[in-house]
Enzyme design. Structure first.
Site, PDB file in Angstrom:
ATOM      1  CG  ASN A 160      32.435  61.955 -10.133  1.00 24.90           C
ATOM      2  OD1 ASN A 160      32.832  61.144  -9.293  1.00 24.90           O
ATOM      3  ND2 ASN A 160      31.194  62.368 -10.175  1.00 24.90           N
ATOM      4  NE  ARG A 176      30.531  62.275  -6.117  1.00 21.77           N
ATOM      5  CZ  ARG A 176      30.052  62.069  -4.882  1.00 21.77           C
ATOM      6  NH1 ARG A 176      30.752  62.420  -3.822  1.00 21.77           N
ATOM      7  NH2 ARG A 176      28.864  61.496  -4.725  1.00 21.77           N
ATOM      8  CE1 TYR A 188      23.546  54.019 -10.456  1.00 14.38           C
ATOM      9  CE2 TYR A 188      24.692  55.065  -8.635  1.00 14.38           C
ATOM     10  CZ  TYR A 188      24.612  54.754  -9.973  1.00 14.38           C
ATOM     11  OH  TYR A 188      25.613  55.156 -10.810  1.00 14.38           O
ATOM     12  CE1 TYR A 232      26.933  51.873 -11.785  1.00 11.93           C
ATOM     13  CE2 TYR A 232      27.964  53.163 -10.042  1.00 11.93           C
ATOM     14  CZ  TYR A 232      27.905  52.771 -11.362  1.00 11.93           C
ATOM     15  OH  TYR A 232      28.805  53.282 -12.272  1.00 11.93           O
ATOM     16  CB  THR A 280      31.876  52.762 -10.647  1.00 15.11           C
ATOM     17  OG1 THR A 280      31.693  54.018 -10.002  1.00 15.11           O
ATOM     18  CG2 THR A 280      31.344  51.677  -9.723  1.00 15.11           C
ATOM     19  CD  GLU A 307      28.220  55.118  -6.321  1.00 12.78           C
ATOM     20  OE1 GLU A 307      28.205  55.986  -7.210  1.00 12.78           O
ATOM     21  OE2 GLU A 307      27.217  54.620  -5.818  1.00 12.78           O
TER      22      GLU A 307
HETATM   23  P1  NAD Z   1      26.241  55.940 -20.488  1.00 16.47           P
HETATM   24  O1  NAD Z   1      24.936  55.642 -19.845  1.00 16.47           O
HETATM   25  O2  NAD Z   1      26.377  57.191 -21.266  1.00 16.47           O
HETATM   26  O3  NAD Z   1      26.669  54.726 -21.429  1.00 16.47           O
HETATM   27  C1  NAD Z   1      26.276  53.381 -21.226  1.00 16.47           C
HETATM   28  C2  NAD Z   1      25.802  52.832 -22.553  1.00 16.47           C
HETATM   29  O4  NAD Z   1      25.489  51.443 -22.385  1.00 16.47           O
HETATM   30  C3  NAD Z   1      24.509  53.513 -23.060  1.00 16.47           C
HETATM   31  O5  NAD Z   1      24.668  54.008 -24.371  1.00 16.47           O
HETATM   32  C4  NAD Z   1      23.475  52.407 -23.011  1.00 16.47           C
HETATM   33  O6  NAD Z   1      22.509  52.485 -24.056  1.00 16.47           O
HETATM   34  C5  NAD Z   1      24.349  51.154 -23.150  1.00 16.47           C
HETATM   35  N1  NAD Z   1      23.684  49.963 -22.615  1.00 16.47           N
HETATM   36  C6  NAD Z   1      23.156  49.825 -21.372  1.00 16.47           C
HETATM   37  N2  NAD Z   1      22.576  48.622 -21.262  1.00 16.47           N
HETATM   38  C7  NAD Z   1      22.742  47.997 -22.453  1.00 16.47           C
HETATM   39  C8  NAD Z   1      22.346  46.725 -22.944  1.00 16.47           C
HETATM   40  N3  NAD Z   1      21.637  45.879 -22.188  1.00 16.47           N
HETATM   41  N4  NAD Z   1      22.694  46.401 -24.193  1.00 16.47           N
HETATM   42  C9  NAD Z   1      23.394  47.267 -24.985  1.00 16.47           C
HETATM   43  N5  NAD Z   1      23.783  48.479 -24.564  1.00 16.47           N
HETATM   44  C10 NAD Z   1      23.463  48.843 -23.315  1.00 16.47           C
HETATM   45  O7  NAD Z   1      27.347  55.905 -19.329  1.00 16.47           O
HETATM   46  P2  NAD Z   1      28.905  56.299 -19.366  1.00 16.47           P
HETATM   47  O8  NAD Z   1      29.102  57.464 -18.498  1.00 16.47           O
HETATM   48  O9  NAD Z   1      29.397  56.302 -20.751  1.00 16.47           O
HETATM   49  O10 NAD Z   1      29.522  55.061 -18.563  1.00 16.47           O
HETATM   50  C11 NAD Z   1      30.095  53.929 -19.187  1.00 16.47           C
HETATM   51  C12 NAD Z   1      30.609  52.969 -18.124  1.00 16.47           C
HETATM   52  O11 NAD Z   1      31.534  53.632 -17.241  1.00 16.47           O
HETATM   53  C13 NAD Z   1      29.522  52.369 -17.231  1.00 16.47           C
HETATM   54  O12 NAD Z   1      29.826  51.022 -16.980  1.00 16.47           O
HETATM   55  C14 NAD Z   1      29.621  53.161 -15.937  1.00 16.47           C
HETATM   56  O13 NAD Z   1      29.190  52.408 -14.833  1.00 16.47           O
HETATM   57  C15 NAD Z   1      31.104  53.463 -15.891  1.00 16.47           C
HETATM   58  N6  NAD Z   1      31.361  54.697 -15.109  1.00 16.47           N
HETATM   59  C16 NAD Z   1      31.295  55.936 -15.687  1.00 16.47           C
HETATM   60  C17 NAD Z   1      31.558  57.060 -14.919  1.00 16.47           C
HETATM   61  C18 NAD Z   1      31.598  58.442 -15.503  1.00 16.47           C
HETATM   62  O14 NAD Z   1      32.182  59.307 -14.866  1.00 16.47           O
HETATM   63  N7  NAD Z   1      31.032  58.716 -16.661  1.00 16.47           N
HETATM   64  C19 NAD Z   1      31.853  56.937 -13.554  1.00 16.47           C
HETATM   65  C20 NAD Z   1      31.874  55.669 -12.992  1.00 16.47           C
HETATM   66  C21 NAD Z   1      31.638  54.555 -13.781  1.00 16.47           C
HETATM   67  N1  UDP Z   2      23.945  66.474  -6.908  1.00 14.14           N
HETATM   68  C1  UDP Z   2      23.408  67.710  -6.516  1.00 14.14           C
HETATM   69  N2  UDP Z   2      22.479  68.299  -7.328  1.00 14.14           N
HETATM   70  C2  UDP Z   2      22.064  67.761  -8.508  1.00 14.14           C
HETATM   71  C3  UDP Z   2      22.631  66.506  -8.900  1.00 14.14           C
HETATM   72  C4  UDP Z   2      23.570  65.898  -8.066  1.00 14.14           C
HETATM   73  O1  UDP Z   2      23.740  68.246  -5.459  1.00 14.14           O
HETATM   74  O2  UDP Z   2      21.242  68.379  -9.195  1.00 14.14           O
HETATM   75  C5  UDP Z   2      25.011  65.836  -6.053  1.00 14.14           C
HETATM   76  C6  UDP Z   2      24.789  64.390  -5.656  1.00 14.14           C
HETATM   77  O3  UDP Z   2      24.001  64.298  -4.488  1.00 14.14           O
HETATM   78  C7  UDP Z   2      26.230  63.919  -5.431  1.00 14.14           C
HETATM   79  C8  UDP Z   2      27.034  64.712  -6.458  1.00 14.14           C
HETATM   80  O4  UDP Z   2      26.201  65.818  -6.830  1.00 14.14           O
HETATM   81  O5  UDP Z   2      26.641  64.311  -4.132  1.00 14.14           O
HETATM   82  C9  UDP Z   2      27.454  63.964  -7.698  1.00 14.14           C
HETATM   83  O6  UDP Z   2      26.344  63.348  -8.289  1.00 14.14           O
HETATM   84  P1  UDP Z   2      26.373  62.524  -9.643  1.00 14.14           P
HETATM   85  O7  UDP Z   2      24.945  62.294 -10.054  1.00 14.14           O
HETATM   86  O8  UDP Z   2      27.214  63.175 -10.665  1.00 14.14           O
HETATM   87  O9  UDP Z   2      26.986  61.107  -9.306  1.00 14.14           O
HETATM   88  P2  UDP Z   2      27.996  60.499  -8.222  1.00 14.14           P
HETATM   89  O10 UDP Z   2      29.255  61.297  -8.246  1.00 14.14           O
HETATM   90  O11 UDP Z   2      27.310  60.561  -6.888  1.00 14.14           O
HETATM   91  O12 UDP Z   2      28.186  59.112  -8.691  1.00 14.14           O
END
Ligand code: NAD
Ligand code: UDP
Length: 388
Positions: free
Chosen positions: A213, A259, A104, A184, A138, A140
Protein backbone atom coordinates in the site's frame (compact mmCIF):
# COMPACT_ATOMS: atom_id res chain seq x y z
CA UNK A 1 20.51 17.85 -7.73
CA UNK A 2 22.18 14.99 -9.61
CA UNK A 3 25.50 14.34 -7.95
CA UNK A 4 28.27 13.56 -10.47
CA UNK A 5 29.88 10.88 -8.26
CA UNK A 6 27.31 8.59 -6.72
CA UNK A 7 28.55 5.58 -4.81
CA UNK A 8 26.73 2.36 -4.00
CA UNK A 9 26.34 0.82 -0.54
CA UNK A 10 29.77 -0.82 -0.88
CA UNK A 11 31.53 2.43 -1.76
CA UNK A 12 31.89 1.70 -5.50
CA UNK A 13 31.24 4.46 -8.02
CA UNK A 14 27.88 4.04 -9.81
CA UNK A 15 28.05 4.22 -13.60
CA UNK A 16 25.07 5.80 -15.40
CA UNK A 17 22.84 3.15 -16.99
CA UNK A 18 19.86 3.05 -19.35
CA UNK A 19 16.58 1.86 -17.82
CA UNK A 20 13.60 0.60 -19.81
CA UNK A 21 10.71 1.49 -17.48
CA UNK A 22 7.44 -0.18 -18.50
CA UNK A 23 4.42 1.47 -16.86
CA UNK A 24 6.45 4.67 -16.36
CA UNK A 25 3.30 6.76 -16.82
CA UNK A 26 1.57 5.38 -13.73
CA UNK A 27 1.59 6.40 -10.07
CA UNK A 28 4.81 4.63 -9.01
CA UNK A 29 6.48 5.12 -12.41
CA UNK A 30 5.99 8.88 -12.32
CA UNK A 31 7.66 9.17 -8.89
CA UNK A 32 10.48 6.85 -9.92
CA UNK A 33 11.12 8.88 -13.09
CA UNK A 34 11.21 12.11 -11.03
CA UNK A 35 13.70 10.64 -8.58
CA UNK A 36 16.00 9.14 -11.22
CA UNK A 37 16.05 12.29 -13.33
CA UNK A 38 16.64 14.70 -10.46
CA UNK A 39 19.15 12.70 -8.42
CA UNK A 40 21.09 10.47 -10.84
CA UNK A 41 22.61 10.48 -14.32
CA UNK A 42 20.67 7.41 -15.53
CA UNK A 43 18.68 7.49 -18.77
CA UNK A 44 15.03 6.36 -18.98
CA UNK A 45 13.20 4.77 -21.90
CA UNK A 46 9.72 5.44 -20.52
CA UNK A 47 7.12 3.00 -21.87
CA UNK A 48 3.37 3.39 -21.30
CA UNK A 49 0.08 3.94 -23.09
CA UNK A 50 -0.47 7.21 -21.13
CA UNK A 51 1.90 10.01 -20.23
CA UNK A 52 -0.26 12.51 -18.29
CA UNK A 53 1.51 11.81 -14.97
CA UNK A 54 4.99 12.33 -16.47
CA UNK A 55 4.15 15.27 -18.77
CA UNK A 56 5.91 17.67 -16.37
CA UNK A 57 9.11 15.67 -16.90
CA UNK A 58 8.83 15.66 -20.71
CA UNK A 59 7.84 19.29 -21.35
CA UNK A 60 8.70 22.09 -21.88
CA UNK A 61 11.77 21.51 -24.03
CA UNK A 62 15.01 22.47 -22.32
CA UNK A 63 14.42 20.74 -18.97
CA UNK A 64 17.81 19.83 -17.42
CA UNK A 65 17.21 16.08 -17.97
CA UNK A 66 15.67 16.42 -21.46
CA UNK A 67 18.28 14.15 -23.08
CA UNK A 68 17.84 11.46 -20.40
CA UNK A 69 14.15 10.61 -20.82
CA UNK A 70 12.28 9.53 -23.91
CA UNK A 71 8.61 8.55 -23.85
CA UNK A 72 7.53 5.58 -26.01
CA UNK A 73 3.78 5.17 -26.39
CA UNK A 74 3.76 1.38 -26.51
CA UNK A 75 1.10 -1.12 -25.45
CA UNK A 76 3.18 -4.12 -24.40
CA UNK A 77 0.30 -6.46 -25.32
CA UNK A 78 1.02 -6.07 -29.01
CA UNK A 79 3.98 -3.95 -30.02
CA UNK A 80 7.06 -5.34 -31.69
CA UNK A 81 9.17 -2.41 -30.41
CA UNK A 82 9.24 -3.92 -26.91
CA UNK A 83 12.17 -6.30 -27.48
CA UNK A 84 14.27 -3.53 -29.10
CA UNK A 85 13.70 -1.24 -26.12
CA UNK A 86 14.68 -3.96 -23.65
CA UNK A 87 17.81 -4.70 -25.71
CA UNK A 88 18.79 -1.00 -25.69
CA UNK A 89 18.61 -0.87 -21.88
CA UNK A 90 20.86 -2.28 -19.14
CA UNK A 91 17.92 -2.81 -16.80
CA UNK A 92 14.17 -3.26 -17.30
CA UNK A 93 11.68 -2.27 -14.60
CA UNK A 94 8.19 -3.67 -15.19
CA UNK A 95 5.39 -1.77 -13.46
CA UNK A 96 2.66 -2.34 -16.06
CA UNK A 97 -0.47 -3.93 -14.61
CA UNK A 98 -4.15 -3.71 -13.92
CA UNK A 99 -3.93 -3.21 -10.16
CA UNK A 100 -7.20 -1.76 -8.81
CA UNK A 101 -9.26 -4.20 -6.70
CA UNK A 102 -12.54 -3.09 -8.34
CA UNK A 103 -11.24 -4.76 -11.53
CA UNK A 104 -10.14 -8.08 -10.04
CA UNK A 105 -13.64 -9.55 -9.67
CA UNK A 106 -15.36 -7.60 -12.49
CA UNK A 107 -12.63 -7.91 -15.19
CA UNK A 108 -10.83 -11.09 -14.11
CA UNK A 109 -9.69 -11.99 -17.64
CA UNK A 110 -8.12 -8.58 -18.26
CA UNK A 111 -6.57 -8.79 -14.79
CA UNK A 112 -5.00 -12.20 -15.41
CA UNK A 113 -3.81 -11.27 -18.91
CA UNK A 114 -2.32 -8.01 -17.73
CA UNK A 115 -0.53 -9.42 -14.69
CA UNK A 116 0.65 -12.73 -16.15
CA UNK A 117 0.36 -13.16 -19.93
CA UNK A 118 1.48 -9.61 -20.85
CA UNK A 119 4.46 -9.84 -18.52
CA UNK A 120 5.72 -13.07 -20.15
CA UNK A 121 7.48 -11.45 -23.15
CA UNK A 122 9.16 -8.95 -20.81
CA UNK A 123 10.65 -11.79 -18.75
CA UNK A 124 11.56 -13.76 -21.88
CA UNK A 125 13.34 -10.83 -23.59
CA UNK A 126 15.28 -10.04 -20.42
CA UNK A 127 16.30 -13.66 -19.98
CA UNK A 128 17.25 -14.22 -23.65
CA UNK A 129 19.22 -10.99 -23.90
CA UNK A 130 20.99 -11.28 -20.55
CA UNK A 131 19.31 -8.14 -19.15
CA UNK A 132 18.54 -7.45 -15.53
CA UNK A 133 14.85 -7.25 -14.49
CA UNK A 134 13.16 -5.53 -11.54
CA UNK A 135 9.58 -6.78 -11.56
CA UNK A 136 6.74 -5.26 -9.54
CA UNK A 137 4.61 -7.88 -7.83
CA UNK A 138 2.37 -7.16 -4.82
CA UNK A 139 1.93 -7.81 -1.09
CA UNK A 140 -1.35 -9.36 -2.13
CA UNK A 141 0.52 -12.57 -3.09
CA UNK A 142 0.41 -13.37 0.64
CA UNK A 143 -3.42 -13.29 0.51
CA UNK A 144 -4.95 -13.84 3.93
CA UNK A 145 -2.98 -14.29 7.17
CA UNK A 146 -2.80 -17.67 8.90
CA UNK A 147 -4.26 -15.96 11.99
CA UNK A 148 -7.44 -15.03 10.12
CA UNK A 149 -8.51 -18.68 10.23
CA UNK A 150 -8.43 -18.75 14.04
CA UNK A 151 -11.50 -17.86 16.14
CA UNK A 152 -11.78 -14.05 16.68
CA UNK A 153 -10.62 -14.11 20.33
CA UNK A 154 -7.96 -16.84 19.97
CA UNK A 155 -4.72 -15.81 21.78
CA UNK A 156 -2.52 -16.93 18.86
CA UNK A 157 -3.98 -14.08 16.82
CA UNK A 158 -1.68 -11.85 18.90
CA UNK A 159 1.40 -13.90 17.94
CA UNK A 160 3.33 -12.13 15.12
CA UNK A 161 4.19 -15.46 13.49
CA UNK A 162 0.46 -15.73 12.69
CA UNK A 163 0.25 -12.44 10.82
CA UNK A 164 3.63 -10.81 9.96
CA UNK A 165 4.38 -11.50 6.29
CA UNK A 166 7.87 -12.82 5.48
CA UNK A 167 9.14 -13.20 1.93
CA UNK A 168 10.91 -16.53 2.53
CA UNK A 169 8.56 -18.13 5.04
CA UNK A 170 4.91 -17.04 4.79
CA UNK A 171 2.50 -19.12 2.71
CA UNK A 172 0.29 -17.56 0.01
CA UNK A 173 -3.32 -18.11 1.09
CA UNK A 174 -6.06 -17.27 -1.41
CA UNK A 175 -9.81 -17.84 -1.30
CA UNK A 176 -11.81 -20.17 -3.57
CA UNK A 177 -11.84 -19.69 -7.38
CA UNK A 178 -15.34 -18.18 -7.33
CA UNK A 179 -13.92 -15.36 -5.20
CA UNK A 180 -12.44 -13.73 -8.27
CA UNK A 181 -10.74 -11.08 -6.13
CA UNK A 182 -7.79 -13.48 -6.04
CA UNK A 183 -7.29 -13.50 -9.84
CA UNK A 184 -4.75 -10.65 -9.44
CA UNK A 185 -2.81 -12.22 -6.58
CA UNK A 186 -2.71 -15.58 -8.33
CA UNK A 187 -1.46 -14.08 -11.63
CA UNK A 188 1.20 -12.10 -9.75
CA UNK A 189 2.26 -15.20 -7.84
CA UNK A 190 2.67 -17.23 -11.02
CA UNK A 191 4.78 -14.53 -12.72
CA UNK A 192 6.95 -14.38 -9.57
CA UNK A 193 7.43 -18.15 -9.78
CA UNK A 194 8.27 -17.93 -13.49
CA UNK A 195 10.86 -15.17 -12.89
CA UNK A 196 12.34 -17.15 -10.02
CA UNK A 197 12.57 -20.23 -12.25
CA UNK A 198 14.22 -18.19 -15.06
CA UNK A 199 16.78 -17.14 -12.46
CA UNK A 200 17.35 -20.69 -11.27
CA UNK A 201 17.43 -22.42 -14.67
CA UNK A 202 18.65 -19.73 -17.08
CA UNK A 203 20.55 -17.30 -14.88
CA UNK A 204 18.14 -14.34 -15.21
CA UNK A 205 19.26 -11.52 -12.90
CA UNK A 206 16.07 -10.42 -11.19
CA UNK A 207 14.63 -8.54 -8.23
CA UNK A 208 10.97 -8.84 -7.24
CA UNK A 209 9.27 -5.97 -5.36
CA UNK A 210 6.19 -6.55 -3.20
CA UNK A 211 4.71 -3.10 -2.47
CA UNK A 212 2.55 -2.79 0.66
CA UNK A 213 0.00 0.00 0.00
CA UNK A 214 2.25 2.78 -1.30
CA UNK A 215 0.30 6.03 -1.31
CA UNK A 216 0.85 9.68 -2.19
CA UNK A 217 0.17 12.33 -4.83
CA UNK A 218 -0.86 11.21 -8.35
CA UNK A 219 -2.30 7.89 -7.13
CA UNK A 220 -5.12 6.74 -9.42
CA UNK A 221 -7.78 9.33 -10.33
CA UNK A 222 -10.71 11.33 -9.01
CA UNK A 223 -13.89 9.91 -10.60
CA UNK A 224 -15.58 12.42 -12.91
CA UNK A 225 -12.54 14.73 -12.90
CA UNK A 226 -9.55 12.89 -14.40
CA UNK A 227 -11.11 9.43 -14.62
CA UNK A 228 -14.48 7.82 -15.37
CA UNK A 229 -17.42 8.96 -13.15
CA UNK A 230 -18.33 5.36 -12.37
CA UNK A 231 -14.71 4.24 -11.85
CA UNK A 232 -13.63 2.85 -8.47
CA UNK A 233 -9.98 3.64 -7.68
CA UNK A 234 -7.96 2.41 -4.67
CA UNK A 235 -8.89 3.54 -1.16
CA UNK A 236 -6.81 6.75 -1.04
CA UNK A 237 -8.50 8.15 -4.14
CA UNK A 238 -11.97 6.84 -3.11
CA UNK A 239 -11.75 8.60 0.26
CA UNK A 240 -10.19 11.74 -1.30
CA UNK A 241 -13.08 11.87 -3.75
CA UNK A 242 -15.62 11.58 -0.90
CA UNK A 243 -13.86 14.34 1.06
CA UNK A 244 -13.64 16.66 -1.95
CA UNK A 245 -17.37 16.15 -2.64
CA UNK A 246 -18.33 16.42 1.05
CA UNK A 247 -19.87 12.92 0.99
CA UNK A 248 -19.48 10.31 3.75
CA UNK A 249 -16.54 7.94 3.25
CA UNK A 250 -17.77 4.43 2.41
CA UNK A 251 -16.48 1.69 4.71
CA UNK A 252 -16.60 -1.65 2.93
CA UNK A 253 -17.95 -4.30 5.32
CA UNK A 254 -17.44 -1.87 8.21
CA UNK A 255 -13.79 -1.01 7.37
CA UNK A 256 -12.39 -3.68 9.71
CA UNK A 257 -9.57 -4.82 7.36
CA UNK A 258 -6.12 -3.62 8.35
CA UNK A 259 -3.43 -2.12 6.14
CA UNK A 260 0.01 -0.59 6.58
CA UNK A 261 0.55 2.49 4.39
CA UNK A 262 3.92 3.75 3.24
CA UNK A 263 4.69 7.14 1.72
CA UNK A 264 5.55 6.87 -1.98
CA UNK A 265 8.66 9.00 -1.52
CA UNK A 266 10.06 6.61 1.14
CA UNK A 267 9.26 3.58 -1.02
CA UNK A 268 10.96 5.07 -4.09
CA UNK A 269 14.19 5.37 -2.06
CA UNK A 270 14.08 1.59 -1.68
CA UNK A 271 13.67 1.09 -5.43
CA UNK A 272 16.62 3.39 -6.18
CA UNK A 273 18.75 1.32 -3.78
CA UNK A 274 17.75 -1.81 -5.72
CA UNK A 275 18.61 -0.16 -9.05
CA UNK A 276 22.03 0.99 -7.88
CA UNK A 277 23.04 -2.06 -5.81
CA UNK A 278 22.48 -5.01 -8.15
CA UNK A 279 24.86 -7.31 -6.27
CA UNK A 280 22.76 -6.85 -3.11
CA UNK A 281 19.37 -6.89 -4.83
CA UNK A 282 19.64 -9.64 -7.45
CA UNK A 283 17.90 -12.91 -6.66
CA UNK A 284 15.84 -11.30 -3.89
CA UNK A 285 12.16 -10.72 -3.25
CA UNK A 286 11.62 -7.57 -1.17
CA UNK A 287 8.67 -6.47 0.95
CA UNK A 288 8.50 -2.67 0.73
CA UNK A 289 6.15 -1.16 3.30
CA UNK A 290 5.92 0.59 6.65
CA UNK A 291 5.05 -1.80 9.51
CA UNK A 292 4.64 1.18 11.88
CA UNK A 293 1.77 2.71 9.92
CA UNK A 294 -0.92 0.10 10.58
CA UNK A 295 -4.59 1.12 10.81
CA UNK A 296 -7.98 -0.38 10.13
CA UNK A 297 -9.68 1.12 7.07
CA UNK A 298 -12.14 2.75 9.49
CA UNK A 299 -9.25 4.42 11.34
CA UNK A 300 -7.80 5.54 8.01
CA UNK A 301 -11.14 7.16 7.14
CA UNK A 302 -11.26 8.96 10.49
CA UNK A 303 -7.69 10.18 10.15
CA UNK A 304 -8.20 11.37 6.55
CA UNK A 305 -11.33 13.23 7.63
CA UNK A 306 -9.41 15.06 10.36
CA UNK A 307 -6.41 15.84 8.17
CA UNK A 308 -8.59 17.03 5.30
CA UNK A 309 -10.50 19.40 7.59
CA UNK A 310 -7.13 20.90 8.65
CA UNK A 311 -5.73 21.31 5.14
CA UNK A 312 -8.94 22.53 3.48
CA UNK A 313 -10.22 24.66 6.35
CA UNK A 314 -13.67 23.07 5.84
CA UNK A 315 -15.35 21.46 8.87
CA UNK A 316 -15.96 17.73 8.56
CA UNK A 317 -19.44 16.22 8.13
CA UNK A 318 -21.44 15.32 11.21
CA UNK A 319 -21.52 11.71 10.02
CA UNK A 320 -18.22 11.34 8.18
CA UNK A 321 -18.49 7.61 7.32
CA UNK A 322 -21.11 5.15 6.17
CA UNK A 323 -20.99 1.33 6.06
CA UNK A 324 -21.56 -0.48 2.75
CA UNK A 325 -21.47 -4.18 1.95
CA UNK A 326 -18.64 -5.41 -0.27
CA UNK A 327 -21.26 -6.90 -2.63
CA UNK A 328 -22.86 -3.50 -3.06
CA UNK A 329 -19.51 -1.70 -3.46
CA UNK A 330 -17.46 -4.16 -5.54
CA UNK A 331 -20.04 -6.72 -6.72
CA UNK A 332 -20.01 -10.51 -6.67
CA UNK A 333 -16.70 -12.31 -6.07
CA UNK A 334 -15.03 -9.68 -3.85
CA UNK A 335 -12.97 -10.89 -0.92
CA UNK A 336 -10.36 -9.12 1.21
CA UNK A 337 -6.91 -9.41 2.76
CA UNK A 338 -7.48 -9.13 6.50
CA UNK A 339 -4.13 -7.71 7.63
CA UNK A 340 -0.83 -6.81 5.97
CA UNK A 341 2.27 -6.21 8.07
CA UNK A 342 5.53 -6.54 6.13
CA UNK A 343 8.54 -8.20 7.71
CA UNK A 344 11.50 -5.88 7.01
CA UNK A 345 14.41 -8.22 7.80
CA UNK A 346 15.51 -8.93 4.22
CA UNK A 347 15.37 -5.38 2.85
CA UNK A 348 17.06 -4.12 5.99
CA UNK A 349 19.89 -6.62 5.74
CA UNK A 350 20.46 -6.29 1.99
CA UNK A 351 19.84 -2.57 1.44
CA UNK A 352 19.69 -0.98 4.90
CA UNK A 353 16.35 0.63 3.97
CA UNK A 354 13.80 1.86 6.49
CA UNK A 355 10.65 3.92 5.90
CA UNK A 356 10.57 7.30 7.67
CA UNK A 357 7.22 9.04 7.24
CA UNK A 358 4.37 8.62 9.73
CA UNK A 359 0.84 8.05 8.48
CA UNK A 360 -0.30 11.44 9.74
CA UNK A 361 2.53 13.26 7.93
CA UNK A 362 2.07 11.40 4.66
CA UNK A 363 -1.67 12.05 4.72
CA UNK A 364 -1.03 15.73 5.40
CA UNK A 365 1.20 16.17 2.34
CA UNK A 366 -0.96 13.93 0.14
CA UNK A 367 -4.27 15.58 1.06
CA UNK A 368 -2.73 19.03 0.65
CA UNK A 369 -1.88 17.93 -2.91
CA UNK A 370 -5.37 16.47 -3.49
CA UNK A 371 -7.03 19.67 -2.27
CA UNK A 372 -4.78 21.93 -4.34
CA UNK A 373 -5.13 19.80 -7.47
CA UNK A 374 -8.82 18.88 -7.40
CA UNK A 375 -10.94 21.10 -5.11
CA UNK A 376 -11.74 23.68 -7.78
CA UNK A 377 -12.43 21.06 -10.49
CA UNK A 378 -14.76 19.14 -8.18
CA UNK A 379 -16.57 22.36 -7.26
CA UNK A 380 -17.14 23.10 -10.93
CA UNK A 381 -18.20 19.53 -11.72
CA UNK A 382 -20.78 19.57 -8.90
CA UNK A 383 -22.01 23.16 -9.36
CA UNK A 384 -25.72 23.29 -10.24
CA UNK A 385 -26.46 25.28 -13.40
CA UNK A 386 -27.94 28.69 -12.47
CA UNK A 387 -31.55 29.03 -13.64
CA UNK A 388 -31.83 31.83 -16.22
P1 NAD B 1 -0.71 2.39 -12.03
O1 NAD B 1 -1.96 1.81 -12.56
O2 NAD B 1 -0.70 3.82 -11.62
O3 NAD B 1 0.48 2.18 -13.07
C1 NAD B 1 0.54 1.12 -14.00
C2 NAD B 1 0.91 1.70 -15.35
O4 NAD B 1 1.06 0.62 -16.28
C3 NAD B 1 -0.20 2.62 -15.92
O5 NAD B 1 0.32 3.89 -16.27
C4 NAD B 1 -0.69 1.87 -17.15
O6 NAD B 1 -1.08 2.73 -18.22
C5 NAD B 1 0.54 1.04 -17.52
N1 NAD B 1 0.18 -0.14 -18.32
C6 NAD B 1 -0.74 -1.08 -17.99
N2 NAD B 1 -0.85 -1.97 -18.99
C7 NAD B 1 0.02 -1.57 -19.96
C8 NAD B 1 0.35 -2.10 -21.24
N3 NAD B 1 -0.27 -3.18 -21.72
N4 NAD B 1 1.28 -1.46 -21.95
C9 NAD B 1 1.90 -0.34 -21.48
N5 NAD B 1 1.62 0.19 -20.28
C10 NAD B 1 0.69 -0.41 -19.52
O7 NAD B 1 -0.27 1.48 -10.79
P2 NAD B 1 0.91 1.68 -9.71
O8 NAD B 1 0.29 1.87 -8.39
O9 NAD B 1 1.91 2.63 -10.22
O10 NAD B 1 1.52 0.20 -9.68
C11 NAD B 1 2.66 -0.19 -10.42
C12 NAD B 1 2.98 -1.65 -10.13
O11 NAD B 1 3.14 -1.87 -8.71
C13 NAD B 1 1.90 -2.63 -10.59
O12 NAD B 1 2.52 -3.78 -11.12
C14 NAD B 1 1.16 -3.00 -9.32
O13 NAD B 1 0.59 -4.28 -9.40
C15 NAD B 1 2.26 -2.91 -8.29
N6 NAD B 1 1.71 -2.62 -6.95
C16 NAD B 1 1.46 -1.33 -6.55
C17 NAD B 1 0.96 -1.10 -5.28
C18 NAD B 1 0.75 0.28 -4.73
O14 NAD B 1 0.66 0.40 -3.52
N7 NAD B 1 0.68 1.33 -5.53
C19 NAD B 1 0.67 -2.17 -4.42
C20 NAD B 1 0.89 -3.47 -4.88
C21 NAD B 1 1.43 -3.68 -6.14
N1 UDP C 1 -12.12 0.33 0.86
C1 UDP C 1 -13.17 0.95 1.55
N2 UDP C 1 -13.80 2.00 0.95
C2 UDP C 1 -13.46 2.48 -0.28
C3 UDP C 1 -12.38 1.84 -0.96
C4 UDP C 1 -11.73 0.77 -0.35
O1 UDP C 1 -13.53 0.56 2.66
O2 UDP C 1 -14.07 3.46 -0.73
C5 UDP C 1 -11.37 -0.80 1.54
C6 UDP C 1 -11.21 -2.08 0.75
O3 UDP C 1 -12.33 -2.92 0.92
C7 UDP C 1 -9.94 -2.66 1.37
C8 UDP C 1 -9.11 -1.43 1.73
O4 UDP C 1 -10.04 -0.33 1.74
O5 UDP C 1 -10.29 -3.33 2.57
C9 UDP C 1 -7.97 -1.10 0.80
O6 UDP C 1 -8.43 -1.05 -0.53
P1 UDP C 1 -7.54 -0.67 -1.78
O7 UDP C 1 -8.47 -0.45 -2.94
O8 UDP C 1 -6.63 0.46 -1.49
O9 UDP C 1 -6.67 -1.94 -2.13
P2 UDP C 1 -6.07 -3.20 -1.34
O10 UDP C 1 -5.30 -2.70 -0.17
O11 UDP C 1 -7.23 -4.06 -0.93
O12 UDP C 1 -5.23 -3.86 -2.35
Amino acid sequence: MASPTRVDLDGNQIKPITICMIGAGGFIGSHLCEKILSETQHTILAVDVYNDKVKHLLEPAGLPWADRIRFHRVNIKHDSRLEGLIKMADLTINLAAICTPADYNTRPLDTIYSNFIDALPVVKYCSENGKRLIHFSTCEVYGKTIGSFLPKDHPLRQDPSFYVLKEDASPCIFGPIEKQRWSYACAKQLIERLIYAEGAENGLEFTIVRPFNWIGPRMDFIPGVDGPSEGVPRVLACFSNNLLRREPLKLVDGGQSQRTFVYIKDAIEAVLLMIENPARANGHIFNVGNPNNEVTVKQLAEMMTQVYANVSGEPSLEEPTIDVSSKEFYGEGYDDSDKRIPDMTIINKQLGWNPKTSLWDLLESTLTYQHRTYAEAVKQATAKPVAS
